[in-house]
Design a protein around this motif. Structure first.
Motif, PDB file in Angstrom:
ATOM      1  N   ILE A 142       0.837  -1.203   0.000  1.00  8.97           N
ATOM      2  CA  ILE A 142       0.000   0.000   0.000  1.00  8.97           C
ATOM      3  C   ILE A 142       0.870   1.250   0.000  1.00  8.97           C
ATOM      4  O   ILE A 142       0.635   2.194  -0.757  1.00  8.97           O
ATOM      5  CB  ILE A 142      -0.953   0.000   1.213  1.00  8.97           C
ATOM      6  CG1 ILE A 142      -1.996  -1.104   1.070  1.00  8.97           C
ATOM      7  CG2 ILE A 142      -1.631   1.356   1.377  1.00  8.97           C
ATOM      8  CD1 ILE A 142      -2.813  -1.344   2.319  1.00  8.97           C
ATOM      9  N   PHE A 143       1.906   1.241   0.830  1.00  9.84           N
ATOM     10  CA  PHE A 143       2.794   2.399   0.933  1.00  9.84           C
ATOM     11  C   PHE A 143       3.521   2.653  -0.373  1.00  9.84           C
ATOM     12  O   PHE A 143       3.629   3.799  -0.811  1.00  9.84           O
ATOM     13  CB  PHE A 143       3.800   2.182   2.071  1.00  9.84           C
ATOM     14  CG  PHE A 143       4.720   3.341   2.287  1.00  9.84           C
ATOM     15  CD1 PHE A 143       4.274   4.471   2.932  1.00  9.84           C
ATOM     16  CD2 PHE A 143       6.024   3.296   1.844  1.00  9.84           C
ATOM     17  CE1 PHE A 143       5.114   5.562   3.134  1.00  9.84           C
ATOM     18  CE2 PHE A 143       6.874   4.365   2.042  1.00  9.84           C
ATOM     19  CZ  PHE A 143       6.417   5.508   2.690  1.00  9.84           C
ATOM     20  N   GLU A 144       4.008   1.601  -1.010  1.00 10.35           N
ATOM     21  CA  GLU A 144       4.705   1.769  -2.285  1.00 10.35           C
ATOM     22  C   GLU A 144       3.778   2.311  -3.371  1.00 10.35           C
ATOM     23  O   GLU A 144       4.184   3.134  -4.177  1.00 10.35           O
ATOM     24  CB  GLU A 144       5.330   0.446  -2.751  1.00 10.35           C
ATOM     25  CG  GLU A 144       6.783   0.359  -2.455  1.00 10.35           C
ATOM     26  CD  GLU A 144       7.521  -0.503  -3.473  1.00 10.35           C
ATOM     27  OE1 GLU A 144       6.914  -1.370  -4.114  1.00 10.35           O
ATOM     28  OE2 GLU A 144       8.723  -0.282  -3.608  1.00 10.35           O
ATOM     29  N   ILE A 145       2.543   1.852  -3.379  1.00  9.86           N
ATOM     30  CA  ILE A 145       1.606   2.299  -4.416  1.00  9.86           C
ATOM     31  C   ILE A 145       1.194   3.755  -4.207  1.00  9.86           C
ATOM     32  O   ILE A 145       1.206   4.557  -5.148  1.00  9.86           O
ATOM     33  CB  ILE A 145       0.350   1.392  -4.450  1.00  9.86           C
ATOM     34  CG1 ILE A 145       0.733   0.009  -4.949  1.00  9.86           C
ATOM     35  CG2 ILE A 145      -0.744   1.997  -5.298  1.00  9.86           C
ATOM     36  CD1 ILE A 145      -0.365  -1.032  -4.807  1.00  9.86           C
ATOM     37  N   PHE A 146       0.821   4.116  -2.974  1.00 11.71           N
ATOM     38  CA  PHE A 146       0.206   5.423  -2.741  1.00 11.71           C
ATOM     39  C   PHE A 146       1.146   6.517  -2.260  1.00 11.71           C
ATOM     40  O   PHE A 146       0.880   7.692  -2.480  1.00 11.71           O
ATOM     41  CB  PHE A 146      -0.951   5.295  -1.757  1.00 11.71           C
ATOM     42  CG  PHE A 146      -2.104   4.527  -2.307  1.00 11.71           C
ATOM     43  CD1 PHE A 146      -2.903   5.063  -3.313  1.00 11.71           C
ATOM     44  CD2 PHE A 146      -2.403   3.270  -1.835  1.00 11.71           C
ATOM     45  CE1 PHE A 146      -3.958   4.358  -3.832  1.00 11.71           C
ATOM     46  CE2 PHE A 146      -3.462   2.546  -2.347  1.00 11.71           C
ATOM     47  CZ  PHE A 146      -4.246   3.094  -3.358  1.00 11.71           C
ATOM     48  N   PHE A 147       2.246   6.143  -1.595  1.00 12.86           N
ATOM     49  CA  PHE A 147       3.086   7.179  -1.002  1.00 12.86           C
ATOM     50  C   PHE A 147       4.472   7.240  -1.601  1.00 12.86           C
ATOM     51  O   PHE A 147       4.971   8.298  -1.927  1.00 12.86           O
ATOM     52  CB  PHE A 147       3.220   6.975   0.523  1.00 12.86           C
ATOM     53  CG  PHE A 147       1.972   7.300   1.262  1.00 12.86           C
ATOM     54  CD1 PHE A 147       1.711   8.585   1.662  1.00 12.86           C
ATOM     55  CD2 PHE A 147       1.062   6.299   1.567  1.00 12.86           C
ATOM     56  CE1 PHE A 147       0.555   8.892   2.356  1.00 12.86           C
ATOM     57  CE2 PHE A 147      -0.094   6.593   2.253  1.00 12.86           C
ATOM     58  CZ  PHE A 147      -0.347   7.883   2.650  1.00 12.86           C
ATOM     59  N   TYR A 148       5.113   6.117  -1.707  1.00  9.93           N
ATOM     60  CA  TYR A 148       6.553   6.096  -2.007  1.00  9.93           C
ATOM     61  C   TYR A 148       6.874   6.599  -3.401  1.00  9.93           C
ATOM     62  O   TYR A 148       7.826   7.323  -3.585  1.00  9.93           O
ATOM     63  CB  TYR A 148       7.112   4.684  -1.785  1.00  9.93           C
ATOM     64  CG  TYR A 148       8.609   4.633  -1.807  1.00  9.93           C
ATOM     65  CD1 TYR A 148       9.350   5.238  -0.812  1.00  9.93           C
ATOM     66  CD2 TYR A 148       9.286   3.985  -2.823  1.00  9.93           C
ATOM     67  CE1 TYR A 148      10.731   5.199  -0.809  1.00  9.93           C
ATOM     68  CE2 TYR A 148      10.662   3.939  -2.836  1.00  9.93           C
ATOM     69  CZ  TYR A 148      11.367   4.542  -1.829  1.00  9.93           C
ATOM     70  OH  TYR A 148      12.734   4.508  -1.837  1.00  9.93           O
TER      71      TYR A 148
END
Length: 151
Positions: A142-148
């Motif tokens: 989730i973090f890689e898709i939306f934030f990173y």
């Protein structure tokens, strides 16, 4: 080359989740492989310092939680979860404390909601072992898709 690394990461994450659910342990070889992949990516992008700081920054809150277990006399997380966070921190690299905080907000919010639902639906018992690696891996995705990728 990057697509091969992404496929390898997916297989490693599936193995970690599967073994944690079935055997309640996180395989050492998988964590070491994640660390090596992170090191290779850091060497490619000349960001060895960010790799090392990522390992430290992303695992530190878990280490604090692990230390606090002594004071509450209850097992909260295992050391395998900390090693998994070290591998994920190496993959994400340190790009600022905001990203570390965002990752942990996703991790704790997601795991809290899912754990509450499973307890409410009587799928888990109150003091039953709950594998934490699936939550860590899903939070990473989730973090890689939306934030990173945004930064």
């Amino acid at each position: 080359m990057n697509i091969i690394i992404e496929i390898i990461k997916c297989f490693i994450f599936v193995r970690i989740v599967w073994v944690d659910i079935k055997r309640k342990i996180i395989p050492e070889k998988s964590v070491i492989t994640l660390l090596v992949i992170g090191l290779i990516l850091a060497l490619q992008s000349h960001s060895l310092e960010k790799y090392y700081l990522g390992i430290c920054a992303y695992s530190m809150p878990m280490i604090v939680l692990y230390i606090l277990e002594d004071y509450v006399n209850k097992t909260l997380i295992g050391f395998g979860d900390i090693k998994l966070m070290m591998g994920i921190g190496g993959l994400l690299k340190y790009t600022g404390i905001e990203n570390v905080m965002n990752f942990y907000i996703i991790l704790y919010s997601f795991s809290g909601i899912v754990a509450f639902l499973f307890l409410f639906l009587k799928k888990w018992k109150k003091y039953e072992y709950i594998p934490f690696a699936p939550f860590i891996v899903i939070s990473y995705v989730i973090f890689e898709i939306f934030f990173y990728k945004v930064f």
